[in-house]
Design a protein around this motif. Structure first.
Motif, PDB file in Angstrom:
ATOM      1  N   ALA A  81     -65.688  10.130   7.819  1.00  0.00           N
ATOM      2  CA  ALA A  81     -64.477  10.344   8.741  1.00  0.00           C
ATOM      3  C   ALA A  81     -63.209  10.273   7.704  1.00  0.00           C
ATOM      4  CB  ALA A  81     -64.401   9.228   9.570  1.00  0.00           C
ATOM      5  N   VAL A  82     -62.013  10.923   8.126  1.00  0.00           N
ATOM      6  CA  VAL A  82     -61.002  11.270   7.224  1.00  0.00           C
ATOM      7  C   VAL A  82     -59.740  10.593   8.257  1.00  0.00           C
ATOM      8  CG1 VAL A  82     -59.104  12.766   6.377  1.00  0.00           C
ATOM      9  CG2 VAL A  82     -61.610  12.994   5.875  1.00  0.00           C
ATOM     10  N   VAL A  83     -58.938   9.833   7.846  1.00  0.00           N
ATOM     11  CA  VAL A  83     -57.913   9.162   8.519  1.00  0.00           C
ATOM     12  C   VAL A  83     -56.632   9.595   7.768  1.00  0.00           C
ATOM     13  CG1 VAL A  83     -56.842   7.351   9.499  1.00  0.00           C
ATOM     14  CG2 VAL A  83     -59.104   7.549   9.737  1.00  0.00           C
ATOM     15  N   ILE A  84     -55.680  10.152   8.423  1.00  0.00           N
ATOM     16  CA  ILE A  84     -54.159  10.211   7.438  1.00  0.00           C
ATOM     17  C   ILE A  84     -53.348   8.598   7.923  1.00  0.00           C
ATOM     18  CG2 ILE A  84     -52.006  11.198   7.384  1.00  0.00           C
ATOM     19  CD1 ILE A  84     -54.543  12.932   6.530  1.00  0.00           C
ATOM     20  N   GLY A  85     -52.877   8.159   6.785  1.00  0.00           N
ATOM     21  CA  GLY A  85     -52.170   6.948   6.973  1.00  0.00           C
ATOM     22  C   GLY A  85     -50.933   6.815   5.981  1.00  0.00           C
ATOM     23  N   SER A  86     -50.091   6.033   6.378  1.00  0.00           N
ATOM     24  CA  SER A  86     -49.047   5.932   5.533  1.00  0.00           C
ATOM     25  C   SER A  86     -48.891   4.416   4.773  1.00  0.00           C
ATOM     26  CB  SER A  86     -47.651   5.580   6.269  1.00  0.00           C
ATOM     27  OG  SER A  86     -47.562   6.919   7.166  1.00  0.00           O
ATOM     28  N   LEU A  87     -49.032   4.803   3.287  1.00  0.00           N
ATOM     29  CA  LEU A  87     -48.957   3.315   2.359  1.00  0.00           C
ATOM     30  C   LEU A  87     -47.697   3.491   1.647  1.00  0.00           C
ATOM     31  CD1 LEU A  87     -52.612   4.053   0.800  1.00  0.00           C
ATOM     32  CD2 LEU A  87     -51.787   2.382   2.797  1.00  0.00           C
ATOM     33  N   ASN A  88     -47.063   2.236   1.260  1.00  0.00           N
ATOM     34  CA  ASN A  88     -45.934   1.864   0.751  1.00  0.00           C
ATOM     35  C   ASN A  88     -46.446   1.815  -0.734  1.00  0.00           C
ATOM     36  OD1 ASN A  88     -44.175   2.135   2.874  1.00  0.00           O
ATOM     37  ND2 ASN A  88     -44.711   0.181   3.529  1.00  0.00           N
ATOM     38  N   PHE A  89     -45.673   2.760  -1.764  1.00  0.00           N
ATOM     39  CA  PHE A  89     -45.870   2.456  -3.035  1.00  0.00           C
ATOM     40  C   PHE A  89     -44.371   2.089  -3.679  1.00  0.00           C
ATOM     41  CE2 PHE A  89     -49.112   5.374  -1.605  1.00  0.00           C
ATOM     42  CZ  PHE A  89     -50.330   4.974  -2.339  1.00  0.00           C
ATOM     43  N   MET A  90     -44.574   1.392  -4.825  1.00  0.00           N
ATOM     44  CA  MET A  90     -43.398   0.962  -5.627  1.00  0.00           C
ATOM     45  C   MET A  90     -42.815   2.077  -6.391  1.00  0.00           C
ATOM     46  SD  MET A  90     -42.811  -2.107  -8.414  1.00  0.00           S
ATOM     47  CE  MET A  90     -43.269  -1.041  -9.946  1.00  0.00           C
ATOM     48  N   LYS A  91     -41.331   2.308  -5.934  1.00  0.00           N
ATOM     49  CA  LYS A  91     -40.577   3.350  -6.791  1.00  0.00           C
ATOM     50  C   LYS A  91     -40.586   3.337  -8.087  1.00  0.00           C
ATOM     51  CE  LYS A  91     -37.612   4.823  -3.079  1.00  0.00           C
ATOM     52  NZ  LYS A  91     -36.111   4.919  -2.456  1.00  0.00           N
ATOM     53  N   ARG A  92     -40.484   4.397  -8.913  1.00  0.00           N
ATOM     54  CA  ARG A  92     -40.411   4.347 -10.145  1.00  0.00           C
ATOM     55  C   ARG A  92     -39.223   4.446 -10.500  1.00  0.00           C
ATOM     56  NH1 ARG A  92     -45.563   4.956 -12.849  1.00  0.00           N
ATOM     57  NH2 ARG A  92     -47.079   5.657 -11.398  1.00  0.00           N
ATOM     58  N   LEU A  93     -38.461   3.368 -10.667  1.00  0.00           N
ATOM     59  CA  LEU A  93     -36.988   3.333 -10.925  1.00  0.00           C
ATOM     60  C   LEU A  93     -36.609   2.879 -12.441  1.00  0.00           C
ATOM     61  CD1 LEU A  93     -35.822   1.366  -7.981  1.00  0.00           C
ATOM     62  CD2 LEU A  93     -35.796   3.742  -8.194  1.00  0.00           C
ATOM     63  N   GLU A  94     -35.752   3.546 -13.046  1.00  0.00           N
ATOM     64  CA  GLU A  94     -35.027   3.301 -14.278  1.00  0.00           C
ATOM     65  C   GLU A  94     -34.698   1.705 -14.560  1.00  0.00           C
ATOM     66  OE1 GLU A  94     -34.390   5.038 -17.304  1.00  0.00           O
ATOM     67  OE2 GLU A  94     -35.613   6.511 -16.215  1.00  0.00           O
ATOM     68  N   LEU A  95     -34.306   1.142 -13.452  1.00  0.00           N
ATOM     69  CA  LEU A  95     -34.112  -0.468 -13.373  1.00  0.00           C
ATOM     70  C   LEU A  95     -35.391  -1.219 -14.050  1.00  0.00           C
ATOM     71  CD1 LEU A  95     -32.435  -2.760 -12.373  1.00  0.00           C
ATOM     72  CD2 LEU A  95     -33.432  -2.573 -10.234  1.00  0.00           C
ATOM     73  N   TYR A  96     -36.612  -0.794 -13.379  1.00  0.00           N
ATOM     74  CA  TYR A  96     -37.773  -1.515 -13.634  1.00  0.00           C
ATOM     75  C   TYR A  96     -38.129  -1.242 -15.227  1.00  0.00           C
ATOM     76  CZ  TYR A  96     -38.282  -1.595  -8.761  1.00  0.00           C
ATOM     77  OH  TYR A  96     -37.990  -1.649  -7.432  1.00  0.00           O
ATOM     78  N   LYS A  97     -37.423  -0.547 -16.071  1.00  0.00           N
ATOM     79  CA  LYS A  97     -37.834  -0.590 -17.557  1.00  0.00           C
ATOM     80  C   LYS A  97     -37.106  -1.561 -18.332  1.00  0.00           C
ATOM     81  CE  LYS A  97     -38.273   4.458 -17.722  1.00  0.00           C
ATOM     82  NZ  LYS A  97     -37.738   5.809 -18.312  1.00  0.00           N
ATOM     83  N   THR A  98     -36.098  -2.084 -17.772  1.00  0.00           N
ATOM     84  CA  THR A  98     -35.297  -3.231 -18.101  1.00  0.00           C
ATOM     85  C   THR A  98     -35.490  -4.552 -17.392  1.00  0.00           C
ATOM     86  OG1 THR A  98     -33.136  -2.655 -17.263  1.00  0.00           O
ATOM     87  CG2 THR A  98     -33.671  -1.984 -19.261  1.00  0.00           C
ATOM     88  N   THR A  99     -35.839  -4.575 -16.057  1.00  0.00           N
ATOM     89  CA  THR A  99     -35.803  -5.525 -15.180  1.00  0.00           C
ATOM     90  C   THR A  99     -37.082  -5.610 -14.319  1.00  0.00           C
ATOM     91  OG1 THR A  99     -33.560  -5.599 -14.930  1.00  0.00           O
ATOM     92  CG2 THR A  99     -34.512  -6.655 -13.454  1.00  0.00           C
ATOM     93  N   LYS A 100     -37.639  -6.622 -14.319  1.00  0.00           N
ATOM     94  CA  LYS A 100     -39.200  -6.837 -13.455  1.00  0.00           C
ATOM     95  C   LYS A 100     -38.615  -6.892 -11.976  1.00  0.00           C
ATOM     96  CE  LYS A 100     -41.979  -9.517 -16.657  1.00  0.00           C
ATOM     97  NZ  LYS A 100     -42.815 -10.492 -17.011  1.00  0.00           N
ATOM     98  N   PRO A 101     -39.551  -5.812 -11.213  1.00  0.00           N
ATOM     99  CA  PRO A 101     -39.156  -5.887  -9.721  1.00  0.00           C
ATOM    100  C   PRO A 101     -39.689  -7.221  -9.319  1.00  0.00           C
ATOM    101  CG  PRO A 101     -41.085  -4.466 -10.370  1.00  0.00           C
ATOM    102  CD  PRO A 101     -40.624  -4.972 -11.658  1.00  0.00           C
TER     103      PRO A 101
END
Length: 149
Positions: free
Chosen positions: A4-24
């Motif tokens: 069976a297949v279900v379509i669902g919504s999942l949240n993923f962390m955005k890939r932001l420039e901020l995270y290159k210098t600051t931890k989320p």
């Protein structure tokens, strides 16, 4: 036979420039009185519709290295009620989980930094996390770090 297949919504962390210098980060309790204008979170998410399939019987096809997750055969001596006991989470569950992860990753060490019941009542008297059903184990939040071979 196709599962069976279900379509669902999942949240993923955005890939932001901020995270290159600051931890989320995200802090569940009120901190403004301690920190002034520092926000509780700099964590941003994207909601993505994904196809979800039943993978029972195919657990071995998924590896942490290839898929970013793995399905492990893991048993605990904890009872449902034990998951409300922070001392048992730290002294029993964390040890069992650490041993499982140590074996899976063939690591030299596994350090569990934090293990808390997700619906832990905090010192400010507020409860965070959703209530759980008696038939299901309560959700647990775990922060882990591995050292490789």
């Amino acid at each position: 036979m196709e599962s069976a297949v279900v379509i669902g919504s999942l949240n993923f962390m955005k890939r932001l420039e901020l995270y290159k210098t600051t931890k989320p980060y995200s802090i569940a309790i009120e901190i403004e009185s301690w920190t002034g204008d520092v926000p509780r979170s700099n964590f941003q998410q994207d909601c993505v519709d994904v196809t979800i399939r039943d993978i029972r019987g195919r657990e071995g096809q998924f590896t942490f290295e290839k898929n970013g997750f793995a399905l492990l055969d893991f048993s605990s001596s904890m009872t449902y009620e034990d998951f409300e006991d922070t001392a048992k989470l730290e002294n029993v569950y964390a040890q069992e989980l650490g041993a499982c992860l140590l074996q899976y990753f063939q690591a030299t060490s596994v350090r569990i930094f934090s293990i808390l019941p997700f619906n832990l009542e905090l010192i400010d008297g507020k409860r965070y996390g959703a209530p759980y059903q008696q038939s299901n184990r309560p959700p647990v939040f775990i922060l882990v770090r591995f050292s490789g071979p």
